[in-house]
Design a protein around this motif. Structure first.
Motif, PDB file in Angstrom:
ATOM      1  N   ILE A 255       0.823  -1.131  -0.003  1.00 15.95           N
ATOM      2  CA  ILE A 255      -0.066   0.085  -0.132  1.00 15.95           C
ATOM      3  C   ILE A 255       0.683   1.331  -0.020  1.00 15.95           C
ATOM      4  CG2 ILE A 255      -1.500   1.332   1.336  1.00 15.95           C
ATOM      5  CD1 ILE A 255      -2.825  -1.356   2.200  1.00 15.95           C
ATOM      6  N   MET A 256       2.111   1.025   0.528  1.00 18.04           N
ATOM      7  CA  MET A 256       2.756   2.577   0.899  1.00 18.04           C
ATOM      8  C   MET A 256       3.528   2.593  -0.582  1.00 18.04           C
ATOM      9  SD  MET A 256       4.713   1.968   4.484  1.00 18.04           S
ATOM     10  CE  MET A 256       3.678   1.345   5.813  1.00 18.04           C
ATOM     11  N   ILE A 257       3.842   1.430  -1.321  1.00 13.81           N
ATOM     12  CA  ILE A 257       4.448   1.677  -2.549  1.00 13.81           C
ATOM     13  C   ILE A 257       3.427   2.414  -3.591  1.00 13.81           C
ATOM     14  CG2 ILE A 257       5.097   0.420  -4.713  1.00 13.81           C
ATOM     15  CD1 ILE A 257       6.420  -1.597  -2.660  1.00 13.81           C
ATOM     16  N   ILE A 258       2.140   1.821  -3.560  1.00  9.69           N
ATOM     17  CA  ILE A 258       1.068   2.328  -4.430  1.00  9.69           C
ATOM     18  C   ILE A 258       0.708   3.981  -4.127  1.00  9.69           C
ATOM     19  CG2 ILE A 258      -1.322   2.314  -4.753  1.00  9.69           C
ATOM     20  CD1 ILE A 258      -1.137  -0.964  -4.303  1.00  9.69           C
ATOM     21  N   CYS A 259       0.822   4.115  -2.732  1.00 13.88           N
ATOM     22  CA  CYS A 259       0.535   5.741  -2.554  1.00 13.88           C
ATOM     23  C   CYS A 259       1.597   6.433  -2.990  1.00 13.88           C
ATOM     24  CB  CYS A 259       0.269   5.647  -1.056  1.00 13.88           C
ATOM     25  SG  CYS A 259      -1.138   5.019  -0.184  1.00 13.88           S
ATOM     26  N   GLY A 260       2.896   6.245  -2.595  1.00 15.63           N
ATOM     27  CA  GLY A 260       4.206   6.874  -3.049  1.00 15.63           C
ATOM     28  C   GLY A 260       3.972   6.835  -4.648  1.00 15.63           C
ATOM     29  N   ALA A 261       3.910   5.876  -5.470  1.00 17.57           N
ATOM     30  CA  ALA A 261       3.747   5.822  -6.922  1.00 17.57           C
ATOM     31  C   ALA A 261       2.672   6.793  -7.412  1.00 17.57           C
ATOM     32  CB  ALA A 261       3.580   4.536  -7.269  1.00 17.57           C
ATOM     33  N   PHE A 262       1.681   6.840  -6.835  1.00 19.33           N
ATOM     34  CA  PHE A 262       0.496   7.821  -7.091  1.00 19.33           C
ATOM     35  C   PHE A 262       0.965   9.252  -6.997  1.00 19.33           C
ATOM     36  CE2 PHE A 262      -3.232   4.455  -6.827  1.00 19.33           C
ATOM     37  CZ  PHE A 262      -3.637   4.692  -8.301  1.00 19.33           C
ATOM     38  N   LEU A 263       1.596   9.396  -5.838  1.00 22.17           N
ATOM     39  CA  LEU A 263       2.034  10.859  -5.644  1.00 22.17           C
ATOM     40  C   LEU A 263       2.962  11.092  -6.804  1.00 22.17           C
ATOM     41  CD1 LEU A 263       2.268  13.454  -4.085  1.00 22.17           C
ATOM     42  CD2 LEU A 263       3.796  12.320  -2.283  1.00 22.17           C
ATOM     43  N   GLY A 264       4.039  10.167  -7.076  1.00 23.53           N
ATOM     44  CA  GLY A 264       4.939  10.410  -7.860  1.00 23.53           C
ATOM     45  C   GLY A 264       4.369  10.867  -9.562  1.00 23.53           C
TER      46      GLY A 264
ATOM     47  N   TYR B 180       6.280  -9.062  15.649  1.00 18.48           N
ATOM     48  CA  TYR B 180       5.742  -7.815  15.174  1.00 18.48           C
ATOM     49  C   TYR B 180       6.206  -7.251  13.905  1.00 18.48           C
ATOM     50  CZ  TYR B 180       4.211  -2.765  15.112  1.00 18.48           C
ATOM     51  OH  TYR B 180       3.843  -1.728  14.698  1.00 18.48           O
ATOM     52  N   PRO B 181       5.658  -6.887  12.797  1.00 14.76           N
ATOM     53  CA  PRO B 181       6.344  -6.768  11.556  1.00 14.76           C
ATOM     54  C   PRO B 181       7.136  -5.467  11.533  1.00 14.76           C
ATOM     55  CG  PRO B 181       4.012  -6.148  11.327  1.00 14.76           C
ATOM     56  CD  PRO B 181       4.173  -6.603  12.707  1.00 14.76           C
ATOM     57  N   GLU B 182       7.797  -5.058  12.373  1.00 18.94           N
ATOM     58  CA  GLU B 182       8.525  -3.834  12.432  1.00 18.94           C
ATOM     59  C   GLU B 182       9.390  -3.670  11.295  1.00 18.94           C
ATOM     60  OE1 GLU B 182      11.615  -1.317  15.314  1.00 18.94           O
ATOM     61  OE2 GLU B 182      11.221  -3.518  15.661  1.00 18.94           O
ATOM     62  N   LEU B 183      10.218  -4.590  10.784  1.00 21.48           N
ATOM     63  CA  LEU B 183      10.896  -4.496   9.640  1.00 21.48           C
ATOM     64  C   LEU B 183      10.287  -4.122   8.438  1.00 21.48           C
ATOM     65  CD1 LEU B 183      13.936  -7.553  10.055  1.00 21.48           C
ATOM     66  CD2 LEU B 183      14.230  -4.970  10.212  1.00 21.48           C
ATOM     67  N   LEU B 184       9.183  -5.146   8.062  1.00 19.21           N
ATOM     68  CA  LEU B 184       8.444  -4.620   6.756  1.00 19.21           C
ATOM     69  C   LEU B 184       7.928  -3.464   6.818  1.00 19.21           C
ATOM     70  CD1 LEU B 184       6.517  -8.095   5.949  1.00 19.21           C
ATOM     71  CD2 LEU B 184       8.770  -7.101   5.014  1.00 19.21           C
ATOM     72  N   LEU B 185       7.533  -2.799   8.024  1.00 20.00           N
ATOM     73  CA  LEU B 185       6.615  -1.570   8.016  1.00 20.00           C
ATOM     74  C   LEU B 185       7.940  -0.393   7.733  1.00 20.00           C
ATOM     75  CD1 LEU B 185       4.345  -1.792  11.213  1.00 20.00           C
ATOM     76  CD2 LEU B 185       3.915  -1.911   8.804  1.00 20.00           C
ATOM     77  N   THR B 186       9.198  -0.624   8.416  1.00 20.39           N
ATOM     78  CA  THR B 186       9.880   0.237   7.989  1.00 20.39           C
ATOM     79  C   THR B 186      10.534   0.409   6.841  1.00 20.39           C
ATOM     80  OG1 THR B 186      11.119  -0.165  10.214  1.00 20.39           O
ATOM     81  CG2 THR B 186      12.517   0.654   8.742  1.00 20.39           C
ATOM     82  N   LYS B 187      10.707  -1.009   6.017  1.00 21.48           N
ATOM     83  CA  LYS B 187      10.977  -1.155   4.640  1.00 21.48           C
ATOM     84  C   LYS B 187       9.818  -0.477   3.731  1.00 21.48           C
ATOM     85  CE  LYS B 187      11.391  -4.819   1.165  1.00 21.48           C
ATOM     86  NZ  LYS B 187      10.302  -4.345   0.480  1.00 21.48           N
ATOM     87  N   GLY B 188       8.582  -0.620   4.204  1.00 17.17           N
ATOM     88  CA  GLY B 188       7.338  -0.002   3.352  1.00 17.17           C
ATOM     89  C   GLY B 188       7.477   1.246   3.513  1.00 17.17           C
ATOM     90  N   LEU B 189       7.974   2.030   4.443  1.00 13.73           N
ATOM     91  CA  LEU B 189       7.961   3.535   4.521  1.00 13.73           C
ATOM     92  C   LEU B 189       9.176   3.882   3.490  1.00 13.73           C
ATOM     93  CD1 LEU B 189       7.364   6.277   5.625  1.00 13.73           C
ATOM     94  CD2 LEU B 189       8.838   5.765   7.470  1.00 13.73           C
ATOM     95  N   MET B 190      10.200   3.174   3.758  1.00 17.56           N
ATOM     96  CA  MET B 190      11.536   3.463   2.642  1.00 17.56           C
ATOM     97  C   MET B 190      11.039   3.579   1.107  1.00 17.56           C
ATOM     98  SD  MET B 190      14.241   1.574   5.022  1.00 17.56           S
ATOM     99  CE  MET B 190      15.549   1.399   3.625  1.00 17.56           C
ATOM    100  N   ASP B 191      10.277   2.016   1.115  1.00 12.45           N
ATOM    101  CA  ASP B 191       9.707   1.804  -0.630  1.00 12.45           C
ATOM    102  C   ASP B 191       8.694   2.863  -0.766  1.00 12.45           C
ATOM    103  OD1 ASP B 191      11.280  -0.545  -0.248  1.00 12.45           O
ATOM    104  OD2 ASP B 191       9.787  -1.757  -0.095  1.00 12.45           O
ATOM    105  N   GLY B 192       8.082   3.260  -0.027  1.00  9.47           N
ATOM    106  CA  GLY B 192       6.944   4.343  -0.458  1.00  9.47           C
ATOM    107  C   GLY B 192       7.662   5.856  -0.678  1.00  9.47           C
ATOM    108  N   LEU B 193       8.836   6.170   0.133  1.00 14.87           N
ATOM    109  CA  LEU B 193       9.375   7.255  -0.034  1.00 14.87           C
ATOM    110  C   LEU B 193      10.059   7.255  -1.738  1.00 14.87           C
ATOM    111  CD1 LEU B 193      10.708   8.245   3.186  1.00 14.87           C
ATOM    112  CD2 LEU B 193       9.063   9.512   1.961  1.00 14.87           C
ATOM    113  N   ILE B 194      10.927   5.949  -1.884  1.00 10.64           N
ATOM    114  CA  ILE B 194      11.521   5.851  -2.882  1.00 10.64           C
ATOM    115  C   ILE B 194      10.740   5.773  -4.288  1.00 10.64           C
ATOM    116  CG2 ILE B 194      13.090   4.153  -4.291  1.00 10.64           C
ATOM    117  CD1 ILE B 194      14.079   3.545  -1.513  1.00 10.64           C
ATOM    118  N   SER B 195       9.523   5.373  -4.077  1.00 11.36           N
ATOM    119  CA  SER B 195       8.397   5.155  -5.301  1.00 11.36           C
ATOM    120  C   SER B 195       7.958   6.359  -5.756  1.00 11.36           C
ATOM    121  CB  SER B 195       7.450   4.210  -4.968  1.00 11.36           C
ATOM    122  OG  SER B 195       6.479   4.767  -3.779  1.00 11.36           O
ATOM    123  N   VAL B 196       7.984   7.330  -4.930  1.00  9.65           N
ATOM    124  CA  VAL B 196       7.750   8.640  -5.300  1.00  9.65           C
ATOM    125  C   VAL B 196       8.573   9.140  -6.363  1.00  9.65           C
ATOM    126  CG1 VAL B 196       7.243  11.036  -4.407  1.00  9.65           C
ATOM    127  CG2 VAL B 196       6.574   9.488  -3.010  1.00  9.65           C
TER     128      VAL B 196
END
Length: 233
Positions: A17-26, A133-149
């Motif tokens: 979802i973070m990738i999708i949101c970042g890509a839409f913004l981009g 707790y999926p801490e690593l995936l949530l952290t990765k998701g935030l990074m991926d989302g920013l990069i996807s922009v």
């Protein structure tokens, strides 16, 4: 929040979802910027991808595994014509969607390999799959989302669809975590990451228009690298 994280595959779904949101913004940013203005950002993204690939590839502790993985994997990929099949599919999508999907293949391939290759994807999936707790995936998701922009603004529509292989790859690892944990040793993950780093270097060079390497045909090399690492180390 605890109720959400209890959902199956929450970390992988949130990452997608973070990738999708970042890509839409981009894509919104891309729509409002002149096409000529995007030439330099695309080159900058190529430099970023290549430098990230270098940093990943030098983590290898057994370079022969990486070399054999890339070599054998590339032969398998060429025989299967992985890139050709994907390109034919993306050309059909581009023809159907018109200018909106122009350059789909480059964005999709670059983002998919970038987001799926690396230790965080594997270790984060195992963390969630084993009940943590999926801490690593949530952290990765935030990074991926920013990069996807930045990637979507530079490379276009295909980045949006990279969320699909990310969800499938990480979701599969999460569901199979208990069975795969003993197989995916630290050495195997390291050599797989280093092999993926070489692929990112190739993508960066392609983006800079210095080469035309069929990177998708190298993908079987990731599996070969893991198998060789497990057999010999």
């Amino acid at each position: 929040m605890e109720a959400l994280t209890a959902l199956p595959l929450f970390g992988s779904i949130a990452n997608a979802i973070m990738i999708i949101c970042g890509a839409f913004l981009g894509l919104v940013l891309r729509k409002h910027l002149p096409e000529k203005l995007m030439d330099l950002p695309v080159q900058g993204m190529g430099l970023f991808v290549a430098s990230l690939g270098i940093s990943m590839s030098i983590t290898s502790q057994h370079v022969l595994v990486v070399i054999a993985g890339i070599t054998v994997g590339s032969v398998i990929g060429e025989l299967l014509d992985i890139e050709g099949r994907i390109e034919r599919g993306t050309r059909a999508l581009e023809a159907r969607c018109g200018d909106k999907a122009e350059g789909f293949s480059l964005g999709f391939i670059t983002a998919s390999i970038l987001f799926c290759t690396g230790s965080m994807a594997v270790l984060g999936s195992f963390q969630e799959g084993l009940g943590g707790y999926p801490e690593l995936l949530l952290t990765k998701g935030l990074m991926d989302g920013l990069i996807s922009v930045a990637m979507a603004a530079s490379l276009g529509f295909g980045v949006l669809f990279s969320a699909i292989p990310v969800l499938l790859y990480q979701g599969t690892l999460t569901l199979a975590a208990a069975a795969l944990q003993s197989f995916m040793t630290e050495t195997a993950v390291t050599e797989m990451t280093a092999t993926g780093g070489l692929m990112l270097i190739a993508i960066g060079l392609n983006m800079l228009k210095l080469t035309h390497i069929r990177v998708m045909n190298m993908l079987p090399g990731l599996v070969i690298a893991v198998l060789l690492a497990r057999i010999f180390y």
